[in-house]
Motif scaffolding. Sequence first.
Motif, short mmCIF file in Angstrom:
data_model
loop_
_atom_site.label_atom_id
_atom_site.label_comp_id
_atom_site.label_asym_id
_atom_site.label_seq_id
_atom_site.Cartn_x
_atom_site.Cartn_y
_atom_site.Cartn_z
N ASN A 52 0.90 -1.29 0.16
CA ASN A 52 0.02 -0.14 0.02
C ASN A 52 0.91 1.26 -0.28
N VAL A 53 2.03 1.21 0.51
CA VAL A 53 3.02 2.22 0.51
C VAL A 53 3.32 2.65 -0.81
N CYS A 54 3.58 1.44 -1.60
CA CYS A 54 3.85 1.56 -3.21
C CYS A 54 2.74 2.33 -4.09
N LEU A 55 1.52 1.77 -3.47
CA LEU A 55 0.25 2.33 -4.28
C LEU A 55 0.26 3.90 -3.86
N GLY A 56 0.81 4.21 -2.62
CA GLY A 56 0.57 5.84 -2.32
C GLY A 56 1.64 6.37 -2.96
N PHE A 57 2.66 6.22 -3.10
CA PHE A 57 4.08 6.67 -3.82
C PHE A 57 3.38 6.73 -5.49
N LEU A 58 3.01 5.70 -5.84
CA LEU A 58 2.71 5.78 -7.40
C LEU A 58 1.12 7.02 -7.45
N GLU A 59 0.50 6.87 -6.48
CA GLU A 59 -1.02 7.88 -6.49
C GLU A 59 -0.34 9.25 -6.44
N LYS A 60 0.56 9.56 -5.64
CA LYS A 60 0.92 10.90 -5.39
C LYS A 60 1.78 11.34 -6.58
N LEU A 61 2.73 10.65 -7.25
CA LEU A 61 3.55 11.00 -8.20
C LEU A 61 2.68 11.05 -9.29
N THR A 62 1.80 10.29 -9.74
CA THR A 62 0.97 10.43 -10.75
C THR A 62 0.16 11.81 -10.63
N PHE A 63 -0.31 12.30 -9.43
CA PHE A 63 -0.90 13.48 -9.50
C PHE A 63 0.08 14.57 -9.67
N LEU A 64 1.25 14.25 -9.34
CA LEU A 64 2.41 15.61 -9.38
C LEU A 64 2.70 15.75 -10.92
N GLU A 65 2.87 14.45 -11.54
CA GLU A 65 3.28 14.39 -13.00
C GLU A 65 1.98 15.02 -13.92
N SER A 66 0.71 14.52 -13.47
CA SER A 66 -0.27 15.25 -14.29
C SER A 66 -0.57 16.89 -13.98
N SER A 67 0.30 17.54 -12.97
CA SER A 67 0.38 18.62 -12.60
C SER A 67 1.59 19.57 -13.25
N GLY A 68 2.33 18.46 -13.98
CA GLY A 68 3.66 19.11 -14.70
C GLY A 68 4.71 18.73 -14.13
N LEU A 69 4.84 17.79 -13.30
CA LEU A 69 6.25 17.39 -12.88
C LEU A 69 7.08 16.71 -14.04
#
Lengths: 231, 231
Positions: free
Chosen positions: B170-187
């Motif tokens: 679930n930690v991996c799911l959390g990292f993926l989810e947060k990073l996906t949000f950041l990347e969709s905001s331009g990261l």
Amino acid sequence: MAIPAKALYFSFVAHFLAAALAAMVLVWSFHFRGGLAWEATDKNLIFNLHPVLMLIGFIILGGEAIMSYKSLPFNKEVKKTIHLALHAVALVLGIVGIWAAFKNHNESGLANLYSLHSWLGIGVIVLYAIQWIYGFVVFFYPGGTSNIRRESLPWHVLFGSFVYVLAVGNVCLGFLEKLTFLESSGLYKYGSEAFLINFTAIATILYGAFVFLTVLSSHTPPLDDHSYSAI
Amino acid sequence: MAIPAKALYFSFVAHFLAAALAAMVLVWSFHFRGGLAWEATDKNLIFNLHPVLMLIGFIILGGEAIMSYKSLPFNKEVKKTIHLALHAVALVLGIVGIWAAFKNHNESGLANLYSLHSWLGIGVIVLYAIQWIYGFVVFFYPGGTSNIRRESLPWHVLFGSFVYVLAVGNVCLGFLEKLTFLESSGLYKYGSEAFLINFTAIATILYGAFVFLTVLSSHTPPLDDHSYSAI
């Protein structure tokens, strides 16, 4: 660590979950996502092959391959051949499933290999192939010495378990990633498609758990070799 | 299934990975994400408490709690107390970490409990609490009969392992989810922050693997009770 319960009962639950999983991912692909295709102008149909092949081809068949040693009433050599053959089919379908993801990305102009899901996916398929080749060479053909086999077996089981846990976990990463993309494109966060995808992910985890319960349980089915038993 | 290798060596690798993980998540929070706060006008600082508390508080301490039985050179009663206390601290920090995520969502007007990460997270913390309470009552105070303890132990280990695997996944799911949000905001998808987050997730999986290698290994450290040994 052996669990004092019958492997057969756990494997029945696993088979039921496997059937439910296959149905759920097909309903998702055909009812919600427009179906499957290898060549198409709608590149989403190519992508849809990815979850279907990874779940039904890789995870379900891979789990059945793992359970076959504990749940089938055959002798050791037959079970070994079934174990090896099912893992081979799972591996090939897994490779085609990953190929479908790259094909979709390349034809749609999407970036490859930037997410945790893609990194772990490449890692899992490579480790799975290494494990299969090692198992083939040492336990099947030409076969290691009895000493090598005996010393290899716990590591084969441990490494295989680790790779399968990674595979199951990576399916969940994939479902989360795809659903996050769909929701950021406007899919309702509490809608029926979102619930279907999340329930499929949770059923995948339960399937993995019952695969391991089958393997860890201490009873194997009796070998029906039509011989008389001593009373 | 016992692995013919020394628990102590595996636990050293796990401790090293734990230190690296703690450093990585703190670098992420402070260097890339602006630091931590419980009250702030920048609600992202409240969110940042979530990965730090879940990783350092829940995963690392939870893993050390699991390993304590195999890796510490104390007698059984001392190790049991350490196991129980570390799991209690992990559970409390995990609950505060989840509270931080809800606090961030509520103060930022974000939806709660729609993603697989949130569903599994609630499941994990509830199962962890049930496991802790059962362990406390049966193995610590008032304590079950020796029969109940003996029959409970393999299930305690199995259920605890399952919950810990879910927690790591679930930690991996959390990292993926947060990073996906950041990347969709331009990261940038292939930038240093994206790599740091993905490497932290992979190091978390490796930490979990070494926790289990420690538990599965067959040698425990000698009990240094200052008595003479028979030669």
